[in-house]
Scaffold this active site. Structure first.
Site, PDB file in Angstrom:
ATOM      1  N   HIS A  55       5.205  -7.188  -0.216  1.00 52.75           N
ATOM      2  CA  HIS A  55       4.908  -8.468  -0.851  1.00 52.75           C
ATOM      3  C   HIS A  55       5.615  -8.559  -2.201  1.00 52.75           C
ATOM      4  O   HIS A  55       6.033  -7.551  -2.762  1.00 52.75           O
ATOM      5  CB  HIS A  55       3.393  -8.610  -1.031  1.00 52.75           C
ATOM      6  CG  HIS A  55       2.634  -8.591   0.263  1.00 52.75           C
ATOM      7  ND1 HIS A  55       1.966  -9.681   0.750  1.00 52.75           N
ATOM      8  CD2 HIS A  55       2.443  -7.596   1.182  1.00 52.75           C
ATOM      9  CE1 HIS A  55       1.388  -9.377   1.904  1.00 52.75           C
ATOM     10  NE2 HIS A  55       1.673  -8.116   2.187  1.00 52.75           N
ATOM     11  N   ASP A  84       0.862  -1.177   0.000  1.00 52.13           N
ATOM     12  CA  ASP A  84       0.000   0.000   0.000  1.00 52.13           C
ATOM     13  C   ASP A  84       0.903   1.233   0.000  1.00 52.13           C
ATOM     14  O   ASP A  84       1.912   1.273   0.716  1.00 52.13           O
ATOM     15  CB  ASP A  84      -0.862   0.043   1.258  1.00 52.13           C
ATOM     16  CG  ASP A  84      -1.952  -1.018   1.280  1.00 52.13           C
ATOM     17  OD1 ASP A  84      -2.012  -1.837   0.343  1.00 52.13           O
ATOM     18  OD2 ASP A  84      -2.743  -1.032   2.249  1.00 52.13           O
ATOM     19  N   SER A 122       8.849   4.700   4.551  1.00 53.75           N
ATOM     20  CA  SER A 122       9.875   3.957   3.837  1.00 53.75           C
ATOM     21  C   SER A 122       9.468   3.798   2.380  1.00 53.75           C
ATOM     22  O   SER A 122       8.393   4.235   1.988  1.00 53.75           O
ATOM     23  CB  SER A 122      10.104   2.597   4.502  1.00 53.75           C
ATOM     24  OG  SER A 122       8.906   2.107   5.053  1.00 53.75           O
TER      25      SER A 122
END
Length: 322
Positions: A197, A142, A283
Protein backbone atom coordinates in the site's frame (compact mmCIF):
# COMPACT_ATOMS: atom_id res chain seq x y z
CA UNK A 1 45.72 -46.41 -23.04
CA UNK A 2 44.19 -48.61 -20.35
CA UNK A 3 46.07 -46.65 -17.71
CA UNK A 4 44.75 -43.34 -19.06
CA UNK A 5 41.12 -44.58 -18.94
CA UNK A 6 41.66 -45.91 -15.42
CA UNK A 7 43.06 -42.55 -14.26
CA UNK A 8 40.10 -40.74 -15.85
CA UNK A 9 37.63 -42.99 -14.06
CA UNK A 10 39.45 -42.48 -10.76
CA UNK A 11 39.40 -38.71 -11.27
CA UNK A 12 35.64 -38.71 -12.01
CA UNK A 13 34.97 -40.93 -9.00
CA UNK A 14 37.08 -38.68 -6.76
CA UNK A 15 35.21 -35.62 -8.10
CA UNK A 16 31.83 -37.22 -7.37
CA UNK A 17 32.93 -38.12 -3.84
CA UNK A 18 34.19 -34.55 -3.30
CA UNK A 19 30.89 -33.05 -4.51
CA UNK A 20 28.91 -35.39 -2.25
CA UNK A 21 31.05 -34.42 0.74
CA UNK A 22 30.74 -30.73 -0.09
CA UNK A 23 26.97 -31.06 -0.42
CA UNK A 24 26.78 -31.89 3.26
CA UNK A 25 29.13 -29.10 4.37
CA UNK A 26 28.70 -27.05 6.55
CA UNK A 27 26.82 -29.11 9.09
CA UNK A 28 25.96 -26.28 11.47
CA UNK A 29 22.49 -24.75 11.54
CA UNK A 30 21.80 -21.16 10.45
CA UNK A 31 21.81 -18.46 13.09
CA UNK A 32 18.27 -17.68 14.30
CA UNK A 33 16.54 -14.62 12.87
CA UNK A 34 15.48 -12.47 15.82
CA UNK A 35 13.09 -9.56 15.66
CA UNK A 36 11.10 -7.27 17.95
CA UNK A 37 7.34 -7.72 18.00
CA UNK A 38 6.36 -4.06 18.10
CA UNK A 39 2.93 -4.77 19.60
CA UNK A 40 4.41 -6.49 22.68
CA UNK A 41 8.04 -5.22 22.64
CA UNK A 42 9.16 -8.87 22.96
CA UNK A 43 12.14 -10.31 21.10
CA UNK A 44 11.06 -13.33 19.07
CA UNK A 45 12.61 -15.83 16.67
CA UNK A 46 11.26 -16.15 13.16
CA UNK A 47 10.11 -19.49 11.84
CA UNK A 48 11.74 -19.65 8.40
CA UNK A 49 10.18 -21.50 5.50
CA UNK A 50 12.83 -23.92 4.15
CA UNK A 51 15.50 -22.32 6.36
CA UNK A 52 17.88 -25.27 6.09
CA UNK A 53 17.61 -25.23 2.32
CA UNK A 54 18.33 -21.49 2.18
CA UNK A 55 21.34 -21.89 4.47
CA UNK A 56 22.69 -24.66 2.23
CA UNK A 57 22.26 -22.53 -0.91
CA UNK A 58 24.13 -19.52 0.50
CA UNK A 59 26.75 -21.26 2.69
CA UNK A 60 27.74 -24.40 0.81
CA UNK A 61 29.93 -24.60 -2.32
CA UNK A 62 27.57 -27.05 -4.06
CA UNK A 63 24.57 -25.04 -2.90
CA UNK A 64 26.10 -21.85 -4.30
CA UNK A 65 26.66 -23.58 -7.65
CA UNK A 66 22.98 -24.59 -7.66
CA UNK A 67 22.00 -21.03 -6.74
CA UNK A 68 23.98 -19.46 -9.57
CA UNK A 69 23.03 -22.07 -12.18
CA UNK A 70 19.32 -22.51 -11.41
CA UNK A 71 17.68 -20.98 -8.33
CA UNK A 72 18.38 -17.27 -9.00
CA UNK A 73 17.17 -17.56 -12.61
CA UNK A 74 13.87 -16.20 -13.86
CA UNK A 75 12.78 -19.54 -15.32
CA UNK A 76 13.03 -21.24 -11.90
CA UNK A 77 10.78 -18.65 -10.24
CA UNK A 78 8.34 -18.70 -13.16
CA UNK A 79 8.20 -22.51 -13.07
CA UNK A 80 7.46 -22.57 -9.34
CA UNK A 81 4.99 -19.70 -9.68
CA UNK A 82 3.02 -21.63 -12.30
CA UNK A 83 2.90 -24.64 -9.96
CA UNK A 84 1.38 -22.40 -7.27
CA UNK A 85 -1.31 -21.29 -9.78
CA UNK A 86 -2.54 -24.85 -10.35
CA UNK A 87 -5.69 -26.10 -8.52
CA UNK A 88 -3.67 -28.97 -6.97
CA UNK A 89 -1.61 -26.43 -5.01
CA UNK A 90 -4.71 -25.53 -2.94
CA UNK A 91 -3.94 -28.60 -0.78
CA UNK A 92 -0.96 -26.68 0.66
CA UNK A 93 -3.11 -23.88 2.08
CA UNK A 94 -4.45 -25.37 5.32
CA UNK A 95 -1.09 -26.87 6.44
CA UNK A 96 0.55 -23.48 5.72
CA UNK A 97 -2.06 -21.61 7.79
CA UNK A 98 -1.57 -24.00 10.73
CA UNK A 99 2.24 -23.93 10.54
CA UNK A 100 2.46 -20.13 10.63
CA UNK A 101 -0.60 -19.47 12.82
CA UNK A 102 -2.14 -17.09 10.27
CA UNK A 103 -5.22 -15.29 11.60
CA UNK A 104 -7.66 -15.79 8.73
CA UNK A 105 -10.32 -13.64 10.45
CA UNK A 106 -8.37 -10.62 9.10
CA UNK A 107 -9.07 -11.62 5.51
CA UNK A 108 -12.02 -11.68 3.17
CA UNK A 109 -13.72 -15.05 3.20
CA UNK A 110 -13.60 -17.04 -0.02
CA UNK A 111 -12.75 -20.44 -1.41
CA UNK A 112 -9.21 -20.25 -2.76
CA UNK A 113 -8.64 -21.89 -6.13
CA UNK A 114 -4.84 -22.25 -5.75
CA UNK A 115 -2.03 -21.46 -3.32
CA UNK A 116 -1.28 -18.24 -5.21
CA UNK A 117 -4.94 -17.25 -4.92
CA UNK A 118 -4.55 -17.63 -1.14
CA UNK A 119 -1.14 -15.95 -1.14
CA UNK A 120 -2.54 -12.70 -2.60
CA UNK A 121 -5.53 -12.72 -0.22
CA UNK A 122 -7.23 -9.41 0.56
CA UNK A 123 -7.79 -7.89 3.97
CA UNK A 124 -11.27 -7.23 5.28
CA UNK A 125 -12.15 -3.52 5.41
CA UNK A 126 -10.92 -2.18 8.75
CA UNK A 127 -8.62 -5.16 9.46
CA UNK A 128 -5.67 -2.75 9.63
CA UNK A 129 -5.87 0.62 11.37
CA UNK A 130 -4.38 3.29 9.10
CA UNK A 131 -2.85 6.36 10.71
CA UNK A 132 -4.48 9.18 8.69
CA UNK A 133 -2.43 12.05 10.16
CA UNK A 134 -0.96 13.96 7.19
CA UNK A 135 2.36 14.34 9.02
CA UNK A 136 2.77 10.56 9.40
CA UNK A 137 4.34 7.92 7.13
CA UNK A 138 2.73 4.50 7.45
CA UNK A 139 4.13 1.05 6.82
CA UNK A 140 3.28 0.00 3.25
CA UNK A 141 2.66 -3.59 4.34
CA UNK A 142 2.85 -6.30 6.98
CA UNK A 143 6.41 -7.44 7.64
CA UNK A 144 9.64 -6.65 9.42
CA UNK A 145 11.36 -3.28 9.21
CA UNK A 146 14.93 -2.01 9.38
CA UNK A 147 15.63 1.72 9.06
CA UNK A 148 18.54 4.14 8.59
CA UNK A 149 18.22 7.91 9.02
CA UNK A 150 21.35 8.81 7.02
CA UNK A 151 22.47 6.25 4.44
CA UNK A 152 25.41 8.40 3.32
CA UNK A 153 27.05 8.08 6.74
CA UNK A 154 25.80 4.72 8.02
CA UNK A 155 26.71 1.22 6.96
CA UNK A 156 23.89 -0.74 5.43
CA UNK A 157 22.86 -3.91 7.33
CA UNK A 158 25.96 -6.17 7.29
CA UNK A 159 29.61 -6.59 6.39
CA UNK A 160 30.30 -2.87 6.13
CA UNK A 161 28.50 -2.66 2.78
CA UNK A 162 27.06 0.79 2.10
CA UNK A 163 23.87 0.96 0.06
CA UNK A 164 24.91 1.71 -3.51
CA UNK A 165 22.06 3.86 -4.83
CA UNK A 166 23.66 4.13 -8.26
CA UNK A 167 23.53 0.34 -8.68
CA UNK A 168 20.10 0.07 -7.07
CA UNK A 169 18.34 2.78 -9.10
CA UNK A 170 20.42 2.58 -12.31
CA UNK A 171 19.95 6.35 -12.53
CA UNK A 172 22.84 8.61 -11.50
CA UNK A 173 20.86 11.86 -11.16
CA UNK A 174 18.20 10.16 -9.04
CA UNK A 175 20.85 8.49 -6.89
CA UNK A 176 22.32 11.91 -6.12
CA UNK A 177 18.88 13.16 -4.98
CA UNK A 178 18.67 10.46 -2.26
CA UNK A 179 22.40 10.06 -1.57
CA UNK A 180 22.35 11.40 1.99
CA UNK A 181 18.69 10.69 2.71
CA UNK A 182 16.87 8.09 4.82
CA UNK A 183 15.98 4.49 4.00
CA UNK A 184 13.30 2.15 5.35
CA UNK A 185 13.37 -1.53 4.38
CA UNK A 186 10.27 -3.69 4.85
CA UNK A 187 10.82 -7.44 4.44
CA UNK A 188 7.83 -9.71 3.78
CA UNK A 189 8.17 -13.37 4.71
CA UNK A 190 6.08 -15.99 2.85
CA UNK A 191 3.55 -16.09 5.72
CA UNK A 192 2.88 -12.34 5.56
CA UNK A 193 0.04 -10.52 3.82
CA UNK A 194 1.50 -9.83 0.37
CA UNK A 195 -0.35 -6.77 -0.88
CA UNK A 196 1.46 -3.46 -0.58
CA UNK A 197 0.00 0.00 0.00
CA UNK A 198 1.03 3.63 -0.38
CA UNK A 199 2.90 5.03 2.67
CA UNK A 200 1.96 8.65 1.90
CA UNK A 201 -0.40 10.51 -0.42
CA UNK A 202 0.70 12.45 -3.49
CA UNK A 203 1.17 12.52 -7.25
CA UNK A 204 2.70 9.42 -8.81
CA UNK A 205 5.41 9.10 -11.42
CA UNK A 206 5.26 6.23 -13.96
CA UNK A 207 6.57 2.85 -12.76
CA UNK A 208 10.20 2.10 -13.65
CA UNK A 209 11.08 -1.60 -14.05
CA UNK A 210 14.61 -2.95 -13.66
CA UNK A 211 15.43 -6.47 -14.80
CA UNK A 212 17.43 -8.67 -12.46
CA UNK A 213 17.91 -11.98 -10.71
CA UNK A 214 15.77 -13.77 -8.11
CA UNK A 215 17.96 -14.18 -5.03
CA UNK A 216 16.30 -14.74 -1.66
CA UNK A 217 15.85 -11.62 0.52
CA UNK A 218 15.74 -13.67 3.72
CA UNK A 219 18.39 -12.61 6.30
CA UNK A 220 20.03 -16.02 5.83
CA UNK A 221 20.92 -14.91 2.29
CA UNK A 222 21.53 -11.24 3.12
CA UNK A 223 24.13 -12.17 5.76
CA UNK A 224 26.24 -13.49 2.89
CA UNK A 225 25.66 -10.76 0.32
CA UNK A 226 23.67 -7.57 0.91
CA UNK A 227 24.23 -6.56 -2.73
CA UNK A 228 21.29 -8.82 -3.55
CA UNK A 229 19.06 -5.73 -3.45
CA UNK A 230 21.05 -4.22 -6.33
CA UNK A 231 20.89 -7.43 -8.37
CA UNK A 232 17.28 -8.62 -7.98
CA UNK A 233 14.36 -7.72 -10.23
CA UNK A 234 12.71 -4.54 -8.92
CA UNK A 235 10.32 -1.73 -9.73
CA UNK A 236 9.96 1.78 -8.36
CA UNK A 237 7.96 4.96 -8.62
CA UNK A 238 8.08 8.33 -6.92
CA UNK A 239 5.28 9.80 -4.81
CA UNK A 240 5.37 13.62 -4.84
CA UNK A 241 4.12 14.33 -1.30
CA UNK A 242 3.40 17.79 0.12
CA UNK A 243 4.73 16.85 3.56
CA UNK A 244 7.60 14.50 2.66
CA UNK A 245 8.77 15.66 -0.74
CA UNK A 246 9.58 13.02 -3.37
CA UNK A 247 9.28 9.61 -1.68
CA UNK A 248 10.69 6.71 -3.72
CA UNK A 249 8.90 3.38 -3.21
CA UNK A 250 10.53 0.28 -4.66
CA UNK A 251 9.24 -3.29 -4.75
CA UNK A 252 11.89 -6.02 -4.93
CA UNK A 253 11.31 -9.53 -6.21
CA UNK A 254 12.99 -12.61 -4.73
CA UNK A 255 13.37 -16.36 -5.12
CA UNK A 256 10.07 -17.87 -6.36
CA UNK A 257 8.32 -14.48 -6.53
CA UNK A 258 6.61 -15.00 -9.89
CA UNK A 259 5.55 -11.41 -10.43
CA UNK A 260 5.19 -7.93 -8.99
CA UNK A 261 1.67 -6.79 -9.91
CA UNK A 262 0.79 -3.08 -9.80
CA UNK A 263 -2.98 -2.78 -9.23
CA UNK A 264 -3.44 0.97 -8.77
CA UNK A 265 -4.67 3.13 -11.64
CA UNK A 266 -4.10 6.79 -12.35
CA UNK A 267 -1.42 9.19 -11.13
CA UNK A 268 -2.57 9.78 -7.56
CA UNK A 269 -1.50 7.83 -4.45
CA UNK A 270 -3.83 7.77 -1.44
CA UNK A 271 -2.11 6.84 1.83
CA UNK A 272 -3.18 3.33 2.81
CA UNK A 273 -4.63 2.63 -0.63
CA UNK A 274 -3.57 -0.57 -2.38
CA UNK A 275 -0.65 -0.17 -4.76
CA UNK A 276 -0.19 -3.81 -5.81
CA UNK A 277 0.83 -7.29 -4.70
CA UNK A 278 3.58 -9.90 -4.94
CA UNK A 279 2.87 -13.42 -6.15
CA UNK A 280 4.33 -16.39 -4.26
CA UNK A 281 7.53 -15.92 -2.26
CA UNK A 282 9.23 -13.61 0.19
CA UNK A 283 9.91 -10.09 -1.01
CA UNK A 284 10.81 -6.56 0.12
CA UNK A 285 9.87 -2.90 -0.18
CA UNK A 286 12.34 -0.03 0.11
CA UNK A 287 11.29 3.55 0.88
CA UNK A 288 13.78 6.36 0.18
CA UNK A 289 13.40 9.90 1.57
CA UNK A 290 15.45 12.99 0.77
CA UNK A 291 17.62 14.44 3.50
CA UNK A 292 15.69 16.28 6.19
CA UNK A 293 12.26 15.07 5.15
CA UNK A 294 11.48 12.41 7.76
CA UNK A 295 11.97 11.60 11.43
CA UNK A 296 11.93 7.80 11.48
CA UNK A 297 10.40 6.35 14.67
CA UNK A 298 13.05 5.97 17.37
CA UNK A 299 12.27 2.32 18.15
CA UNK A 300 12.83 1.31 14.52
CA UNK A 301 16.23 3.03 14.44
CA UNK A 302 17.22 1.62 17.84
CA UNK A 303 16.29 -1.95 16.92
CA UNK A 304 18.17 -1.65 13.63
CA UNK A 305 21.32 -0.50 15.47
CA UNK A 306 20.92 -3.59 17.66
CA UNK A 307 20.74 -5.78 14.51
CA UNK A 308 17.05 -6.54 15.04
CA UNK A 309 14.14 -6.15 12.68
CA UNK A 310 10.82 -4.77 13.97
CA UNK A 311 7.56 -6.50 13.12
CA UNK A 312 4.91 -4.05 11.93
CA UNK A 313 1.53 -4.08 10.23
CA UNK A 314 0.27 -2.17 7.25
CA UNK A 315 -1.00 1.29 8.20
CA UNK A 316 1.18 1.61 11.29
CA UNK A 317 3.03 4.84 12.18
CA UNK A 318 6.72 4.52 11.16
CA UNK A 319 7.81 8.16 10.82
CA UNK A 320 6.80 11.82 10.88
CA UNK A 321 7.51 14.88 8.76
CA UNK A 322 10.38 17.16 9.84
Amino acid sequence: MIGIHTDKKRFILALIILLVLLAFYPFQKPQPIRYVDRATAQIKTEQVEAGGWLFWLYNNPVGELSLQAVVKRKFASEWYGKRMDKPASASKIEPFIRKYHINMSDFQKKKYTSFNDFFIRKLKPGARKIDTNKNVVISPGDGKIQAWKGIEYQYFIVKGYRMNLHDFLRNDSLARVYADGSLILLRLSPADYHRFHFPVSGKLSPVVKIKGEYYSVNPIALRQDIRIFCENKREYQIIDSKKFGNVLMSEIGATFVGSIIQTHRGDTAIKGGEAGYFKFGGSSIILLFRKGKINIDADLLRNTRNHLETQVRMGEHIGTAK
